[in-house]
Design a protein around this motif. Structure first.
Motif, mmCIF file in Angstrom:
data_model
loop_
_atom_site.group_PDB
_atom_site.id
_atom_site.type_symbol
_atom_site.label_atom_id
_atom_site.label_comp_id
_atom_site.label_asym_id
_atom_site.label_seq_id
_atom_site.Cartn_x
_atom_site.Cartn_y
_atom_site.Cartn_z
ATOM 1 N N TYR A 92 0.814 -1.212 0.000
ATOM 2 C CA TYR A 92 0.000 0.000 0.000
ATOM 3 C C TYR A 92 0.852 1.269 0.000
ATOM 4 O O TYR A 92 0.657 2.157 -0.833
ATOM 5 C CB TYR A 92 -0.959 0.014 1.192
ATOM 6 N N PHE A 93 1.783 1.372 0.937
ATOM 7 C CA PHE A 93 2.521 2.620 1.113
ATOM 8 C C PHE A 93 3.697 2.795 0.141
ATOM 9 O O PHE A 93 4.117 3.921 -0.106
ATOM 10 C CB PHE A 93 3.024 2.759 2.551
ATOM 11 N N GLU A 94 4.226 1.702 -0.398
ATOM 12 C CA GLU A 94 5.405 1.832 -1.250
ATOM 13 C C GLU A 94 5.144 1.529 -2.725
ATOM 14 O O GLU A 94 5.963 1.870 -3.564
ATOM 15 C CB GLU A 94 6.535 0.939 -0.731
ATOM 16 N N PHE A 95 4.021 0.906 -3.043
ATOM 17 C CA PHE A 95 3.733 0.613 -4.443
ATOM 18 C C PHE A 95 2.447 1.287 -4.918
ATOM 19 O O PHE A 95 2.461 2.036 -5.897
ATOM 20 C CB PHE A 95 3.669 -0.900 -4.675
ATOM 21 N N LEU A 96 1.325 1.027 -4.247
ATOM 22 C CA LEU A 96 0.059 1.623 -4.682
ATOM 23 C C LEU A 96 -0.042 3.101 -4.335
ATOM 24 O O LEU A 96 -0.516 3.898 -5.151
ATOM 25 C CB LEU A 96 -1.126 0.866 -4.054
ATOM 26 N N GLY A 97 0.375 3.466 -3.137
ATOM 27 C CA GLY A 97 0.282 4.857 -2.707
ATOM 28 C C GLY A 97 0.975 5.830 -3.642
ATOM 29 O O GLY A 97 0.352 6.791 -4.106
ATOM 30 N N PRO A 98 2.246 5.616 -3.964
ATOM 31 C CA PRO A 98 2.928 6.553 -4.867
ATOM 32 C C PRO A 98 2.322 6.606 -6.269
ATOM 33 O O PRO A 98 2.440 7.594 -6.970
ATOM 34 C CB PRO A 98 4.356 6.009 -4.932
#
Length: 127
Positions: free
Chosen positions: A86-92
């Motif tokens: 979530y925070f390192e692949f989808l979020g950005p």
């Protein structure tokens, strides 16, 4: 205290992690040296699983979705994967304020490992 012992899982780790996080935020606000240090970028990511996993597990306990007070290693690994994706692949990809940093994934893992080891030690030596 009975309510905390009955419903909260890893309460000590949650409390210590929360205090460390607020201390970290305070140091950023008052110290220019700390503001630009190594800890500014990675310490919150290290604390993420230490603070969030006990909240998630305790919520499951309160809503009677969990019977045991133990957090299993595989559960921490699953939260680590969830946070990393979530925070390192989808979020950005979808949110402009998120940045991709692979060292954050390492910090999430180390925080999860610290949570597991401290919980394991606490369950075997204190209770």
């Amino acid at each position: 205290m009975v309510f905390i012992k009955k419903y909260f899982i890893c309460f000590n780790q949650l409390l210590i992690g929360s205090i460390l996080y607020w201390l970290h935020r305070f140091l950023i606000s008052i110290s220019l040296t700390y503001k630009y240090s190594f800890f500014r970028g990675f310490f919150p990511d290290y604390l993420a699983l230490i603070v969030c996993v006990p909240i998630f597990a305790s919520s499951q306990k309160i809503f009677r979705l969990r019977k045991k007070n133990k957090i299993y290693f595989i559960e921490i690994i699953l939260y680590w994967i969830l946070f990393s994706v979530y925070f390192e692949f989808l979020g950005p990809k979808f949110i402009n304020t998120f940045t991709r940093d692979y060292w954050d994934i390492v910090a999430y893992f180390l925080g999860g490992l610290s949570l597991y080891l401290s919980n394991h030690w606490y369950n075997n030596h204190i209770t």
